[in-house]
Design an enzyme around this catalytic site. Structure first.
Site, PDB file in Angstrom:
ATOM      1  N   LYS A 115       0.913  -1.050   0.189  1.00  0.00           N
ATOM      2  CA  LYS A 115      -0.059   0.029   0.075  1.00  0.00           C
ATOM      3  C   LYS A 115       0.713   1.326  -0.032  1.00  0.00           C
ATOM      4  O   LYS A 115       0.397   2.306  -0.374  1.00  0.00           O
ATOM      5  CB  LYS A 115      -0.959  -0.069   1.076  1.00  0.00           C
ATOM      6  CG  LYS A 115      -1.767  -1.231   1.232  1.00  0.00           C
ATOM      7  CD  LYS A 115      -2.293  -1.586   0.085  1.00  0.00           C
ATOM      8  CE  LYS A 115      -3.119  -2.954   0.270  1.00  0.00           C
ATOM      9  NZ  LYS A 115      -3.681  -3.546  -1.163  1.00  0.00           N
ATOM     10  N   GLU A 199      -3.174   6.900   7.278  1.00  0.00           N
ATOM     11  CA  GLU A 199      -3.873   7.936   6.306  1.00  0.00           C
ATOM     12  C   GLU A 199      -5.073   8.679   7.188  1.00  0.00           C
ATOM     13  O   GLU A 199      -5.523   8.238   8.156  1.00  0.00           O
ATOM     14  CB  GLU A 199      -4.805   7.167   5.306  1.00  0.00           C
ATOM     15  CG  GLU A 199      -3.802   6.392   4.238  1.00  0.00           C
ATOM     16  CD  GLU A 199      -4.682   5.709   3.202  1.00  0.00           C
ATOM     17  OE1 GLU A 199      -4.227   5.396   1.873  1.00  0.00           O
ATOM     18  OE2 GLU A 199      -5.953   5.494   3.586  1.00  0.00           O
ATOM     19  N   ARG A 291      -6.370  -8.262  -9.308  1.00  0.00           N
ATOM     20  CA  ARG A 291      -6.822  -9.674  -9.414  1.00  0.00           C
ATOM     21  C   ARG A 291      -8.422  -9.414  -9.824  1.00  0.00           C
ATOM     22  O   ARG A 291      -8.964  -8.491  -9.941  1.00  0.00           O
ATOM     23  CB  ARG A 291      -6.920 -10.459  -8.181  1.00  0.00           C
ATOM     24  CG  ARG A 291      -7.507  -9.710  -6.919  1.00  0.00           C
ATOM     25  CD  ARG A 291      -7.768 -10.471  -5.674  1.00  0.00           C
ATOM     26  NE  ARG A 291      -7.710  -9.874  -4.451  1.00  0.00           N
ATOM     27  CZ  ARG A 291      -9.111  -9.276  -4.385  1.00  0.00           C
ATOM     28  NH1 ARG A 291     -10.095  -9.316  -5.053  1.00  0.00           N
ATOM     29  NH2 ARG A 291      -9.400  -8.523  -3.115  1.00  0.00           N
TER      30      ARG A 291
END
Length: 472
Positions: A115, A199, A291
Site C-alpha cells: 500500500k 492515512e 486480481r
C-alpha cells in the site's frame, strides 16, 4: 489459444472460471484439499487433483500447485481471488515454469500489493491520494506526531493489507497507542508483514471502485464503477453498479483517473482501482486490487462484458475488442454476498451441513454458488456460500426484484445473511439509495429481523415443550 487451464482456487470462484473455460472450449483443471473432496468445483472441473491434507496451507503451496499444472499439461494458471491471487512469487513461478499467468505481471502485483508503494506510484502519477504517512511508520512516536499534525480521526493500515483486514480507526492518542501493536499483530497474522502506514480518516465516505481491463498492446479501459459502501468491519456485504451517488461528470472524471492509475504502473489484465468519495464528491485513491474481484458479476451484468473471458483473451495476447467510447452500461445490478454467518451474533461464521437448498430464478437473477443440499460447509474457509446478483432497468425495480429473490432463496441447516439482506432490501432507506460506509452503524434496527425457523429449531422447540408438559 489455451487448451488447458489450472484454477488455483476453490468454491464459487473456481466454478466461475470453469464456466468461462467451458464456453471457450478450454479444459479446466481443479485442485482441492482433503476437506474439499466433495466440493462442487471438484465435480464440475474436467480434471481434479488433490493438493494435500491441510485445508488452508494446501491452497498456498506454490511448488505443489505449479507442479500439478505442469504435470497435467496446462498452458496457463488462473489464480481467481483470495489465496495466491496477489502473490507475486506465485505469478513468477508460474511463468518460470513455462506457463502463462492469467493476471498482471509479478512486478505490478508486488508494487500494488504494497500500500505504501502504491501510494508513492499514484502520487508520482498525479492521482489524488488520501493524506497520510510517507512510507511505513517506524514507531508509535512517529505515528502520534503524524496523527496530531493531520488531525484525528486517522486510519492505521497494514502496508501489505487487503480484503478489509489490518485496519483500525483511531480517534485520539489513547486509541492510537492501544491499536498500534494490535494492528501490527493483525498484519503479521494475516499477511506475514507487520509494517504499518497511516492515512487521514475520511468520515463516512462512499467506497467506489472502477473495474479496469488492460491488454498487452497498451489499451486500457474502465468498465464503470461499483459502489461497495455497505460493509461490516471493512468487509463488503452488498455491492451496487452503477453508483447512485456519482454524477455523469464525476463518473467520467474518476474513470479517467482509474485508467491513468493503471497506465502509470504498466498494468495488464483485469484489476480494480478503489477510491473513497466524500459527501462533497471529492475523491481519493485508496488501493488497487491486482486480481478478479468477488463483485465482478454486477459489472458483467450492466456492461455485458465477460470479465473472466477477457482475462483469458488478454493473457493469450489478444487486444481488447472495444474502446472506451464503445463501452456503455444499462440498468442497475446488486450483488448480495450470501454468507454462512449469523448477523445477530456479530456475523459469527456458522459452518455446518446444509439440509435444504433452493435458489431463486426468474428475470434478472444470477446465482454464483458452491453449495447444495447435503453439503457440509467447512470451517476453514471464507463463509460465502453464494453470490446473488439481481438486475433491472432502474433502481426501484431492481430493489423490488431483490426483495422477491431474497424471499425465494431458501438455505436451511445453517444460519445465513439472507434474512438480514431481506430486511435491508425492504427498508425505505435502501430504496432511497442512501448508503455510505456508515450505513451499518446508522441503521442497527435492520438487525432486528425475524429469523426463519429451521427444521432443527422447530424440532428443538417441540422437544422442550414436550419435556415441560411431561414434567421432565
Amino acid at each position: 489459444m489455451f487448451k488447458r487451464i489450472l484454477i488455483a482456487n476453490r468454491g464459487e470462484c473456481a466454478i466461475r472460471i470453469i464456466r468461462a473455460c467451458r464456453e471457450l472450449d478450454i479444459k479446466a483443471v481443479a485442485i482441492y484439499s482433503e476437506a474439499d473432496a466433495n466440493a462442487l468445483h471438484v465435480k464440475k472441473a474436467d480434471f481434479a487433483v488433490m493438493i494435500g491434507p491441510d485445508p488452508v496451507k494446501s491452497y498456498l503451496n506454490i511448488h505443489r500447485i505449479v507442479t500439478i499444472a505442469v504435470e497435467t499439461g496446462c498452458d496457463a494458471v488462473h489464480p481467481g481471488f483470495g489465496f495466491l491471487s496477489e502473490n507475486d512469487e506465485f505469478a513468477r513461478r508460474v511463468t518460470e515454469a513455462g506457463m502463462t499467468y492469467i493476471g498482471p505481471s509479478p512486478d505490478a502485483i508486488r508494487d500494488m500489493g504494497s500500500k505504501t508503494k502504491a501510494r508513492e506510484s499514484m502520487i508520482a502519477a498525479g492521482v489524488p491520494v488520501i493524506p497520510g504517512s510517507e512510507g511505513e511508520l517506524s514507531s508509535i512516536d512517529e505515528a502520534l506526531v503524524l496523527a496530531n499534525d493531520m488531525g484525528y480521526p486517522v486510519m492505521l493500515k497494514a502496508a501489505a493489507g487487503g480484503g478489509g483486514r489490518g485496519i483500525r480507526r483511531c480517534d485520539n492518542d489513547a486509541e492510537l497507542r492501544e491499536n498500534y501493536d494490535i494492528t501490527k499483530r493483525e498484519a503479521t497474522a494475516a499477511f506475514g508483514d507487520d509494517a504499518l502506514f497511516m492515512e487521514k480518516c475520511i468520515v463516512e465516505p462512499h467506497h467506489i471502485e472502477f473495474q479496469i481491463l488492460a491488454d498487452s498492446h497498451g489499451n486500457v479501459v474502465h468498465l464503470f464503477e461499483r459502489d461497495c459502501s455497505i460493509q461490516r468491519r471493512n468487509q463488503k456485504l452488498i455491492e451496487i453498479a452503477p453508483s447512485n451517488f456519482l454524477t455523469p461528470e464525476l463518473r467520467a472524471e474518476m474513470g479517467a483517473v482509474a485508467v491513468k492509475a493503471a497506465k502509470a504502473v504498466n498494468y495488464v489484465n483485469a484489476g480494480t482501482v478503489e477510491f473513497l468519495v466524500d459527501k462533497d464528491h471529492n475523491f481519493w485513491f485508496m488501493e488497487m486490487n491486482t486480481r478478479l474481484q468477488v463483485e465482478h458479476t454486477i459489472t458483467e451484468t450492466i456492461t455485458d462484458v465477460d470479465i473472466v473471458a477477457q482475462q483469458i483473451a488478454i493473457a493469450e495476447g489478444k487486444p481488447l475488442p472495444f474502446t472506451q467510447e464503445e463501452l456503455s452500461f444499462h440498468g442497475f445490478a446488486i450483488e448480495f454476498r450470501i454468507n454462512a454467518e449469523d448477523p445477530k451474533n456479530g456475523f459469527l461464521p456458522t459452518p455446518g451441513r446444509i439440509t435444504r437448498y433452493n435458489s431463486p430464478g426468474g428475470p434478472g437473477i444470477r446465482v454464483d454458488g458452491c453449495v447444495y443440499a447435503g453439503y457440509e460447509i467447512p470451517p476453514h474457509y471464507d463463509s460465502m456460500c453464494a453470490k446473488l446478483t439481481v438486475s433491472g432497468p432502474d433502481w426501484e425495480s431492481t430493489v423490488r426484484r431483490s426483495k422477491r429473490a431474497l424471499a425465494e432463496y431458501d438455505i436451511r441447516g445453517v444460519r445465513t445473511t439472507l434474512p438480514f439482506y431481506s430486511a435491508i432490501a425492504g427498508s425505505d432507506v435502501f430504496m432511497q439509495g442512501e448508503f455510505d460506509t456508515g450505513f451499518m452503524d446508522k441503521h442497527p434496527e435492520l438487525l432486528n429481523y425475524k429469523q426463519k425457523k429451521t427444521r432443527e429449531d422447530i424440532a428443538a422447540a417441540v422437544a422442550v415443550a414436550i419435556a415441560a408438559h411431561c414434567g421432565l
